[in-house]
Write an enzyme that holds these catalytic residues in place. Sequence first.
Site, PDB file in Angstrom:
ATOM      1  N   ILE A 199       1.322  -1.175  -0.347  1.00  0.00           N
ATOM      2  CA  ILE A 199      -0.058   0.028  -0.098  1.00  0.00           C
ATOM      3  C   ILE A 199       0.742   1.315  -0.057  1.00  0.00           C
ATOM      4  O   ILE A 199       1.643   1.644   0.764  1.00  0.00           O
ATOM      5  CB  ILE A 199      -0.708  -0.121   1.241  1.00  0.00           C
ATOM      6  CG1 ILE A 199      -1.922  -1.091   0.923  1.00  0.00           C
ATOM      7  CG2 ILE A 199      -1.890   0.973   1.654  1.00  0.00           C
ATOM      8  CD1 ILE A 199      -2.618  -1.694  -0.417  1.00  0.00           C
ATOM      9  N   GLU A 243     -18.632   7.573  16.402  1.00  0.00           N
ATOM     10  CA  GLU A 243     -17.937   7.164  17.485  1.00  0.00           C
ATOM     11  C   GLU A 243     -18.280   7.885  18.648  1.00  0.00           C
ATOM     12  O   GLU A 243     -17.576   7.107  19.890  1.00  0.00           O
ATOM     13  CB  GLU A 243     -16.762   6.609  16.587  1.00  0.00           C
ATOM     14  CG  GLU A 243     -16.193   5.221  17.213  1.00  0.00           C
ATOM     15  CD  GLU A 243     -14.776   5.889  18.756  1.00  0.00           C
ATOM     16  OE1 GLU A 243     -14.572   5.351  18.747  1.00  0.00           O
ATOM     17  OE2 GLU A 243     -14.905   6.990  18.081  1.00  0.00           O
ATOM     18  N   ASP A 284      -7.101  10.449  14.806  1.00  0.00           N
ATOM     19  CA  ASP A 284      -7.974   9.862  15.652  1.00  0.00           C
ATOM     20  C   ASP A 284      -9.391  10.725  14.889  1.00  0.00           C
ATOM     21  O   ASP A 284      -9.783  11.253  15.357  1.00  0.00           O
ATOM     22  CB  ASP A 284      -7.871  10.014  17.076  1.00  0.00           C
ATOM     23  CG  ASP A 284      -9.216   9.555  17.666  1.00  0.00           C
ATOM     24  OD1 ASP A 284      -9.854   8.156  16.976  1.00  0.00           O
ATOM     25  OD2 ASP A 284      -9.687   9.719  18.526  1.00  0.00           O
TER      26      ASP A 284
END
Length: 329
Positions: free
Chosen positions: A50, A177, A143
């Site tokens: 990747i 979330e 995050d």
Amino acid sequence: MRTRTLLAAAAAGVLLVGPVQATSLAEPAATNPAATPSAPVSAVLAAPDIPIANVRAHLTQLQTIATNNGGNRAHGRPGYRASVDYIRARLDAAGYTTTLQSFTSGGATGYNLLAEWPRGDANNVIMAGGHLDSVTAGPGINDNGSGSAALLEVALAVSRQNLTPTNRLRFGWWGAEERGLVGSTYYVNNLPSADRSRIRGYLNFDMIGSPNPGYFVYSASGQPSGSAELQRVLAAPFAAMGVPTELTSVGGRSDHAAFARAGIPIGGLFTGAEGTKTSAQAQKWGGTAGQAYDRCYHASCDTTSNINATALDRNSDAIAQAVWTLVGG
């Protein structure tokens, strides 16, 4: 990643050395009784490397989106919807079937983005996901821009390789979330039981580029039957890299939790949040003992400068290896 004290990491070391062949997962626990294991896959195409430059380019776009929309990509804010639109446009162009699922939390509309590669057995689904929202304090590049960007680039690699997998592959980018796993819980709770039983495993990637990183694999202990196979598959790429891992129990602090409650096998990778790196870990992985894995956790400084490129690269490649192994080539 949702705020909650991490349970202790345990069981240092990796579980498997060498190449992994795709295998079916064990039948999920009784809460997913309709599931039956898929046929074993005898051979797997090699997962591609990747390109870390591509993953970082996605992070730069997420940073720009945050900068142009009040400094964050939080639920209910314009930066979140712009993040969804950025990822969806690239998946649509790559040939995915995308779905935008809306829900309400805190009086604001939230969104989950689902992307399905339209090949492979639709009765045997492997899912990989992570949350796309940030906290309101900052742009949320580690995050969880890190997991979101890596997942996007792995999905694009599937398209570039024109993969024809044995099993069906579905990606998810979850909303809200940071408000308590709202989006992923909504998704799982609203799946018809037959569709839920078709999901053979869910892999979660939340914070995979921490600046003072650890290399953690979600522990299968206490998780639904079949999770041990996912733990093994996720640990294997690091063994091949010569990078030791530790098992960690992240409890209910990220989006795997809703899948586990539904009896679906789960696994994941994590480079650490507000916890402190020990001296033993610093000797093993490098970095600074006595400091947090991510000193900018849930802060305004969680920008593109808050990423360890080596950790991001290793984890992105590990995601690809796990996906190729589990879906079969």
